[in-house]
Design a protein around this motif. Structure first.
Motif, PDB file in Angstrom:
ATOM      1  N   LYS A 186     -28.434  87.481-116.841  1.00  0.00           N
ATOM      2  CA  LYS A 186     -28.940  88.052-115.918  1.00  0.00           C
ATOM      3  C   LYS A 186     -27.957  89.299-114.651  1.00  0.00           C
ATOM      4  CE  LYS A 186     -32.963  86.467-116.906  1.00  0.00           C
ATOM      5  NZ  LYS A 186     -34.119  87.527-117.242  1.00  0.00           N
ATOM      6  N   VAL A 187     -28.577  90.245-113.679  1.00  0.00           N
ATOM      7  CA  VAL A 187     -27.991  91.631-113.551  1.00  0.00           C
ATOM      8  C   VAL A 187     -28.732  91.922-112.362  1.00  0.00           C
ATOM      9  CG1 VAL A 187     -26.423  93.746-113.085  1.00  0.00           C
ATOM     10  CG2 VAL A 187     -26.222  91.995-115.019  1.00  0.00           C
ATOM     11  N   ILE A 188     -28.226  91.512-110.937  1.00  0.00           N
ATOM     12  CA  ILE A 188     -28.817  92.027-109.638  1.00  0.00           C
ATOM     13  C   ILE A 188     -27.844  92.651-109.373  1.00  0.00           C
ATOM     14  CG2 ILE A 188     -29.393  90.992-107.640  1.00  0.00           C
ATOM     15  CD1 ILE A 188     -30.075  88.374-108.584  1.00  0.00           C
ATOM     16  N   SER A 189     -28.065  94.373-108.852  1.00  0.00           N
ATOM     17  CA  SER A 189     -26.735  95.312-108.278  1.00  0.00           C
ATOM     18  C   SER A 189     -27.792  95.537-106.662  1.00  0.00           C
ATOM     19  CB  SER A 189     -27.712  96.387-108.992  1.00  0.00           C
ATOM     20  OG  SER A 189     -27.183  95.761-110.240  1.00  0.00           O
ATOM     21  N   PHE A 190     -26.670  96.241-105.715  1.00  0.00           N
ATOM     22  CA  PHE A 190     -26.965  96.131-104.956  1.00  0.00           C
ATOM     23  C   PHE A 190     -26.444  97.744-104.301  1.00  0.00           C
ATOM     24  CE2 PHE A 190     -27.232  91.916-103.817  1.00  0.00           C
ATOM     25  CZ  PHE A 190     -27.884  91.366-102.547  1.00  0.00           C
ATOM     26  N   LEU A 191     -27.629  98.709-104.039  1.00  0.00           N
ATOM     27  CA  LEU A 191     -26.593  99.894-104.002  1.00  0.00           C
ATOM     28  C   LEU A 191     -26.644 100.244-102.297  1.00  0.00           C
ATOM     29  CD1 LEU A 191     -28.304 100.034-106.476  1.00  0.00           C
ATOM     30  CD2 LEU A 191     -27.606 102.412-106.437  1.00  0.00           C
TER      31      LEU A 191
END
Length: 314
Positions: A186-191
């Motif tokens: 699982k991948v959670i990305s912060f921008l």
């Protein structure tokens, strides 16, 4: 950028260079005298309003340069992206029947709910434009309509990059491989967004935003947390200080956190491979991600925008 484009065999016009195609006598006879009345009117305006002197100089300069160009060449359309055209150039294009098209990639809401005068613009960057067409998302078009612009037609399109995100989903495993992430992880990305003076976040809020990545990574070691910044580390250190860079360095060092700027992966590819996107407030990323079919959270780390009702801060 002119030299960069010529490497790919594009034809490049450097407007400042068109005057070198004329002899001095030709310029004096055909352009200097022809614009004498306009020049005098601008001179009088500059004397009565000195703060307009630079604008008057630019108006005369662009008018003459475009006149020289159109006497020798022509084109059907002028397309500008994200940067508005000066009024003089737009007026000359209209004189010669050239269509002007302004494309705005971002999705921007009108967040000012109590304007002193509803007929006045709230954003100097995109005020007083003259264009035959404006192409942007419906949300941005509604925002641009409040800026005292003279536009023939607003064309709704987008969010413009959301289709790229939808296509990128089919290549998410390839992107994961580039980052050494297992395909089933699982991948959670912060921008992020801008910070500091004239930024969306204060420096403290920005530090809080990226520190959240470290906190979550400790609690959920089976999830990969990715962070991509708008600015380089050098720019971040210059504007926010060494503390912020130190936090990012910790993100680079942990096993389940990745600083995506270290890789050749853009924001759209990052969003495509993510199970969840966490964006700072007031970012076009929010709309691109949502319309691209990716679950998205707007994270306001210190509640700066809790009283706003706009979608991009909820």
């Amino acid at each position: 950028w002119e030299k960069y484009l010529t490497k790919f065999e594009y034809s490049v016009l450097v407007l400042d260079d068109v005057i070198f195609q004329l002899s001095r006598n030709s310029y004096l006879l055909n352009y200097y005298i022809a614009h004498c009345k306009f020049r005098i009117s601008l001179l009088l305006l500059s004397l009565s309003s000195p703060w307009l002197m630079h604008s008057c100089y630019k108006a005369l300069r662009y008018r003459v340069l475009w006149e020289i160009f159109y006497d020798k060449s022509s084109f059907s359309n002028v397309i500008r992206m994200m940067t508005k055209e000066d009024l003089t150039s737009s007026t000359v294009h209209k004189k010669y029947g050239t269509k002007t098209i302004f494309t705005y990639f971002s999705t921007t809401e009108n967040i000012i709910d109590h304007k002193v005068d509803n007929n006045k613009s709230s954003c100097l960057d995109y005020t007083h434009m003259i264009s035959d067409y404006v192409v942007s998302s419906p949300i941005s078009n509604n925002w641009l309509k409040t800026h005292e612009n003279r536009v023939g037609e607003y064309i709704p399109l987008g969010p413009i990059f959301s289709s790229i995100i939808k296509e990128g989903v089919f290549f998410k495993n390839k992107t994961k491989n580039e980052l050494n992430i297992p395909n089933n992880a699982k991948v959670i990305s912060f921008l992020d967004h801008t910070f500091g003076f004239q930024g969306v976040l204060t420096i403290d809020a920005y530090n809080n935003f990226i520190e959240t990545i470290l906190l979550l990574s400790e609690k959920n070691k089976n999830i990969f947390y990715l962070f991509k910044s708008k600015k380089s580390l050098e720019q971040i250190e210059l504007n926010a200080g060494k503390k912020t860079v130190a936090i990012i360095q910790r993100i680079r060092e942990k096993n389940n956190t990745i600083y995506v700027n270290d890789y050749n992966i853009d924001s759209l590819k990052l969003i495509s491979m993510s199970d969840l996107v966490v964006s700072a407030p007031m970012s076009s990323v929010i709309f691109e991600s949502l319309f691209g079919g990716v679950k998205t959270i707007v994270y306001d780390p210190v509640g700066q925008y809790m009283d706003y009702i706009s979608i991009s801060v909820q």
